[in-house]
Design an enzyme around this catalytic site. Structure first.
Site, PDB file in Angstrom:
ATOM      1  N   SER A 203      59.431  14.247  23.957  1.00 38.19           N
ATOM      2  CA  SER A 203      58.525  14.616  22.854  1.00 38.19           C
ATOM      3  C   SER A 203      58.479  13.523  21.403  1.00 38.19           C
ATOM      4  CB  SER A 203      58.809  16.173  22.737  1.00 38.19           C
ATOM      5  OG  SER A 203      57.920  16.573  21.531  1.00 38.19           O
ATOM      6  N   ASN A 204      58.438  14.094  20.248  1.00 42.19           N
ATOM      7  CA  ASN A 204      58.516  13.435  19.291  1.00 42.19           C
ATOM      8  C   ASN A 204      58.876  14.321  18.044  1.00 42.19           C
ATOM      9  OD1 ASN A 204      56.111  14.053  17.656  1.00 42.19           O
ATOM     10  ND2 ASN A 204      55.169  13.247  19.607  1.00 42.19           N
ATOM     11  N   ARG A 205      58.990  13.781  16.814  1.00 39.37           N
ATOM     12  CA  ARG A 205      59.636  14.469  15.764  1.00 39.37           C
ATOM     13  C   ARG A 205      58.270  15.341  14.971  1.00 39.37           C
ATOM     14  NH1 ARG A 205      61.653  10.179  12.407  1.00 39.37           N
ATOM     15  NH2 ARG A 205      62.101  12.209  11.034  1.00 39.37           N
ATOM     16  N   SER A 206      57.307  15.352  15.275  1.00 32.60           N
ATOM     17  CA  SER A 206      56.199  15.883  14.613  1.00 32.60           C
ATOM     18  C   SER A 206      56.473  17.264  14.303  1.00 32.60           C
ATOM     19  CB  SER A 206      54.923  15.721  15.309  1.00 32.60           C
ATOM     20  OG  SER A 206      53.824  16.544  14.692  1.00 32.60           O
ATOM     21  N   ALA A 270      50.844  14.140  16.954  1.00 35.14           N
ATOM     22  CA  ALA A 270      51.505  13.198  17.438  1.00 35.14           C
ATOM     23  C   ALA A 270      51.459  13.217  18.885  1.00 35.14           C
ATOM     24  CB  ALA A 270      52.815  12.959  16.727  1.00 35.14           C
TER      25      ALA A 270
END
Ligand code: PMT
Length: 393
Positions: A203-206, A270
């Site tokens: 995943s990502n930091r959004s 994102a």
């Protein structure tokens, strides 16, 4: 702008005077609604003098208006309760309507803001936490209490938030216009999660804050808003239809499903560009390195840009270097009307921050740079710019 201020029975009730004055100074008409217990802490006459209106405590006060709670609920732009006691929160969460304030709450369709105040032990009690979470899920805005010296002569969390913060939250909830009435806007927000196996993901930091702020701002301007949200830890914005998804493929399916209903899309999510080929059972340790093969997923925005059919299409660009040049190339490559460029190499803006700073690039328009500000203000600036050219900012 007309705001109803609910005052319930706690020592912080005297601070309701400051809230009335702050709202009044901002130009709002204030109708105070008190519980009988609040009257033990502060007299209705004080609040009546400050608000210039007779305080309502009980449905039977005025024989000419036995359904006052319904009449008032039709007229207000927001309902703020400060202080909100544990008892009032419990009644609101459960729909108990045994006095004017709680009966009024279940007849209100305008945005609701509550500012809890109570002793720390009551605040951290599971029932209070569950009630607050239930209200938040319903779109009620919570102005969190602060920490400090409490009336019980001990220090801890539970002090009523500063009156200025309550006034600000009430005004933000009440401020609305009809500029985007008739429009249906889709906003995507948050990260996507791409499964590695049934228990792990990429995943990502959004955090979703930017997209949620846009959805809230568009709703306040009268648009119908569909928010396609990746997994985030945020309450749903008031009056917005939220569709929750996990992966990029699921987000694309939700976007395509709702595409025929909307005239404008803001793609703030994102979206994961690559996804592993997910294993059907949990991967086991082998004692050596693990190789993950990632495959390219859908580009949702490019897909929308390829078949615009009059859609107003706004993308975001999360860049770490050469931000404007990369933003410009995405604007053209994905066939967008606007792209909102933000620098995600900074920790004080962009991913997971409360603030952002952006440059909005648009076809045939001068770039607009919006300096660092809260994401709610950035959202307003984006809507002002994008819809000004469409004639309805
Ligand atoms: O959520 P927050 O913590 O508040 O942070 C806000 C934000 C930094 C996530 C937001 O402001 C932002 O920049 N969102 C876009 C993030 C991104 O994926 O940027 P990108 O440059 O990789 O993609 C460009 C555009 O294409 C974006 O609109 C993106 O939603 C879209 N995209 C990207 C990849 C993909 N596979 N499909 C897409 O539709």
């Amino acid at each position: 702008m007309r705001i109803a201020l609910g005052v319930s029975g706690g020592i912080a009730a005297y601070k309701a005077c400051e809230v009335v004055r702050g709202l009044f100074k901002a130009g709002a008409e204030v109708q105070v609604v008190m519980t009988r217990n609040a009257e033990r802490f502060i007299t209705p006459l004080t609040l009546q003098t400050l608000s210039g209106r007779r305080v309502l405590t009980d449905d039977w006060d005025d024989p000419d208006a036995v359904v006052q709670h319904i009449e008032l609920s039709r007229e207000i732009d927001a309902f703020v309760v400060a202080p909100a006691t544990a008892n009032v929160l419990a009644k609101f969460a459960r729909g108990v309507a045994d006095d004017f304030l709680s009966t009024f709450y279940i007849s209100v369709t305008a945005p609701v803001v509550v500012a809890p105040a109570m002793n720390t032990r009551m605040l951290v009690h599971p029932s209070t936490r569950e009630n607050l979470a239930a209200l938040e899920r319903r779109g009620v805005k919570i102005v969190p209490p602060g920490s400090g010296w409490l009336a019980e002569r001990e220090t801890g969390a539970g002090r009523l938030a500063e009156p200025d913060a309550i006034v600000e939250a009430a005004l933000a909830a009440a401020r609305r216009s009809s500029a985007l009435e008739g429009r249906t806007v889709m906003v995507t927000a948050g990260p996507t999660r791409e499964a590695i196996d049934p228990v792990r993901f990429v995943s990502n930091r959004s955090s979703g804050k930017m997209g949620y702020a846009l959805a809230e701002a568009a709703q306040r301007r009268g648009a119908r808003v569909i928010l396609i949200s990746g997994p985030v830890d945020l309450p749903p914005p008031f009056g917005v239809d939220v569709v929750r998804v996990e992966s990029a493929v699921k987000m694309q399916q939700a976007v395509e499903r709702h595409r025929p209903e909307v005239d404008t899309v803001f793609m703030a999510a994102a979206v994961g560009d690559y996804a592993p080929v997910a294993a059907s059972s949990k991967l086991k340790k082998t004692g050596g390195p693990l190789e993950l093969r990632l495959e390219e997923g859908p580009d949702i925005l490019a897909g929308l840009g390829a078949h615009k059919d009059g859609l107003l299409l706004v993308g975001f660009a999360a860049e770490t270097d050469d931000v404007l040049a990369y933003g410009q190339s995405k604007l053209e490559r994905k066939n967008l009307d606007y792209i909102v460029v933000n620098d995600v190499s900074r920790s004080d803006i962009g991913f997971d921050a409360d603030d952002n700073a952006v440059t909005i690039l648009g076809r045939g328009r001068e770039p607009l740079t919006v300096p660092k500000a809260q994401k709610s203000r950035i959202a307003d600036a984006i809507l002002d710019h994008v819809f000004a050219s469409a004639g309805d900012a």
